[in-house]
Design a protein around this motif. Structure first.
Motif, PDB file in Angstrom:
ATOM      1  N   UNK A 208       7.114  11.121  -4.650  1.00 24.67           N
ATOM      2  CA  UNK A 208       7.626  11.182  -3.136  1.00 24.67           C
ATOM      3  C   UNK A 208       7.269  12.468  -2.480  1.00 24.67           C
ATOM      4  N   UNK A 209       7.185  13.663  -3.266  1.00 22.70           N
ATOM      5  CA  UNK A 209       6.895  14.971  -2.518  1.00 22.70           C
ATOM      6  C   UNK A 209       5.983  15.940  -3.674  1.00 22.70           C
ATOM      7  N   UNK A 210       4.918  16.534  -3.048  1.00 22.37           N
ATOM      8  CA  UNK A 210       4.142  17.278  -3.884  1.00 22.37           C
ATOM      9  C   UNK A 210       4.035  18.665  -3.002  1.00 22.37           C
ATOM     10  N   UNK A 211       4.322  19.884  -3.704  1.00 21.12           N
ATOM     11  CA  UNK A 211       4.201  21.121  -3.410  1.00 21.12           C
ATOM     12  C   UNK A 211       3.147  21.845  -3.666  1.00 21.12           C
TER      13      UNK A 211
ATOM     14  N   UNK B 287      -3.967  11.979  -7.001  1.00 22.68           N
ATOM     15  CA  UNK B 287      -3.099  11.659  -8.066  1.00 22.68           C
ATOM     16  C   UNK B 287      -2.012  10.914  -7.739  1.00 22.68           C
ATOM     17  N   UNK B 288      -1.372  11.233  -6.380  1.00 22.64           N
ATOM     18  CA  UNK B 288      -0.217  10.316  -6.058  1.00 22.64           C
ATOM     19  C   UNK B 288      -0.775   8.699  -5.948  1.00 22.64           C
TER      20      UNK B 288
ATOM     21  N   UNK C  30       9.288  -3.556   0.433  1.00 24.15           N
ATOM     22  CA  UNK C  30       8.042  -4.170   0.864  1.00 24.15           C
ATOM     23  C   UNK C  30       7.088  -3.598  -0.083  1.00 24.15           C
ATOM     24  N   UNK C  31       7.600  -2.762  -0.979  1.00 27.32           N
ATOM     25  CA  UNK C  31       6.532  -2.604  -1.971  1.00 27.32           C
ATOM     26  C   UNK C  31       5.571  -1.379  -1.502  1.00 27.32           C
ATOM     27  N   UNK C  32       5.819  -0.730  -0.291  1.00 34.33           N
ATOM     28  CA  UNK C  32       5.102   0.447   0.076  1.00 34.33           C
ATOM     29  C   UNK C  32       5.625   1.604  -0.344  1.00 34.33           C
ATOM     30  N   UNK C  33       4.828   2.488  -0.967  1.00 38.95           N
ATOM     31  CA  UNK C  33       5.008   3.753  -1.559  1.00 38.95           C
ATOM     32  C   UNK C  33       4.853   4.989  -0.282  1.00 38.95           C
TER      33      UNK C  33
ATOM     34  N   UNK D 142       0.753  -1.143   0.016  1.00 37.50           N
ATOM     35  CA  UNK D 142      -0.062  -0.072  -0.148  1.00 37.50           C
ATOM     36  C   UNK D 142       0.881   1.232   0.051  1.00 37.50           C
ATOM     37  N   UNK D 143       0.153   2.550   0.323  1.00 37.59           N
ATOM     38  CA  UNK D 143       0.715   3.697   0.179  1.00 37.59           C
ATOM     39  C   UNK D 143       0.681   4.413   1.536  1.00 37.59           C
ATOM     40  N   UNK D 144       1.355   5.283   1.943  1.00 36.83           N
ATOM     41  CA  UNK D 144       1.374   6.079   3.094  1.00 36.83           C
ATOM     42  C   UNK D 144       1.605   7.460   2.701  1.00 36.83           C
ATOM     43  N   UNK D 145       0.477   8.156   2.686  1.00 41.11           N
ATOM     44  CA  UNK D 145       0.407   9.655   2.722  1.00 41.11           C
ATOM     45  C   UNK D 145       0.423  10.494   3.845  1.00 41.11           C
TER      46      UNK D 145
END
Length: 229
Positions: A221-224, A210-211, A165-168, A124-127
């Motif tokens: 990785x980073x969005x401003x 979008x991410x 681990x495939x985590x974004x 999964x994904x951590x935002x």
């Protein structure tokens, strides 16, 4: 459709993200501070499930969540909740430091730790919805910026640790956004609040979505995000 855990879904950016994901039919788990807030979230998002845990007291999150049903697999954990209290370093009491560091940094770290097995299961994904204050610290913003600089470090370390681990992991740095928090900031600054000057929460939600939707061959990785006028 994916399964997502969201903090801060009661208002502002968190509510905008939850609305977008709910419209797509995604499975939502919404973290609430107490039973009353959980009931309000279920009323607003009837298909969502809620978890009760107070980000202001991260030491108790493990116990609280351990007594509730939790998602087995998570496609994302979206850390959007936050608190702010402005003040000069020479005036700000230690309680204000604890409140902001706990809610904005320690709680996201602990919640991520608790949910990592479920995140890894789904690759999964951590935002982390951070802040422009996580990139630049200004006068009277010291404690808040410190919590957000720390959150940036947390995200960067987590990304390197969990890549295998495939985590974004994505950090979003919004500028001033038209939310209830921004109303409070203006009150503390003694300034008149005009929401039309600032970013619509829906625009920040678009950046978050979008991410999440980016194909698996890449990672934002980073969005401003900055006000456009």
């Amino acid at each position: 459709m994916g399964t997502h855990l969201i903090t801060g879904a009661g208002s502002g950016i968190g509510a905008a993200v939850a609305e977008r994901l709910a419209e797509r039919g995604e499975d939502l788990w919404l973290l609430a501070r107490n039973a009353g807030r959980a009931a309000a979230l279920r009323e607003r998002f009837p298909a969502a499930r809620t978890l009760i845990g107070d980000l202001a007291d991260p030491a108790k999150l493990s116990w609280a969540l351990g007594h509730q049903e939790q998602p087995v697999g998570l496609d994302s954990v979206l850390h959007i909740a936050g608190v702010v209290q402005l003040g000069e370093i020479g005036d700000l009491p230690v309680k204000a430091w604890h409140e902001q560091l706990n809610a904005n940094l320690v709680a996201p770290a602990e919640l991520t730790r608790l949910m990592l097995p479920s995140i890894r299961l789904n690759r999964g994904h951590v935002v982390f919805v951070n802040s422009g204050a996580g990139l630049n610290a200004h006068a009277t913003w010291g404690a808040y910026a410190a919590s957000k600089f720390g959150l940036r470090a947390l995200a960067d370390s987590l990304r390197l640790e969990e890549h295998g681990n495939g985590v974004r992991v994505t950090t979003v740095y919004p500028g001033r956004t038209a939310t209830a928090m921004q109303v409070k900031v203006h009150q503390q600054e003694g300034k008149e609040y005009d929401p039309t000057r600032w970013i619509d929460p829906a625009s920040v939600a678009t950046a978050v979505i979008t991410a999440l939707d980016l194909p698996r061959d890449a990672e934002i990785t980073d969005i401003t995000v900055r006000p456009g006028h």
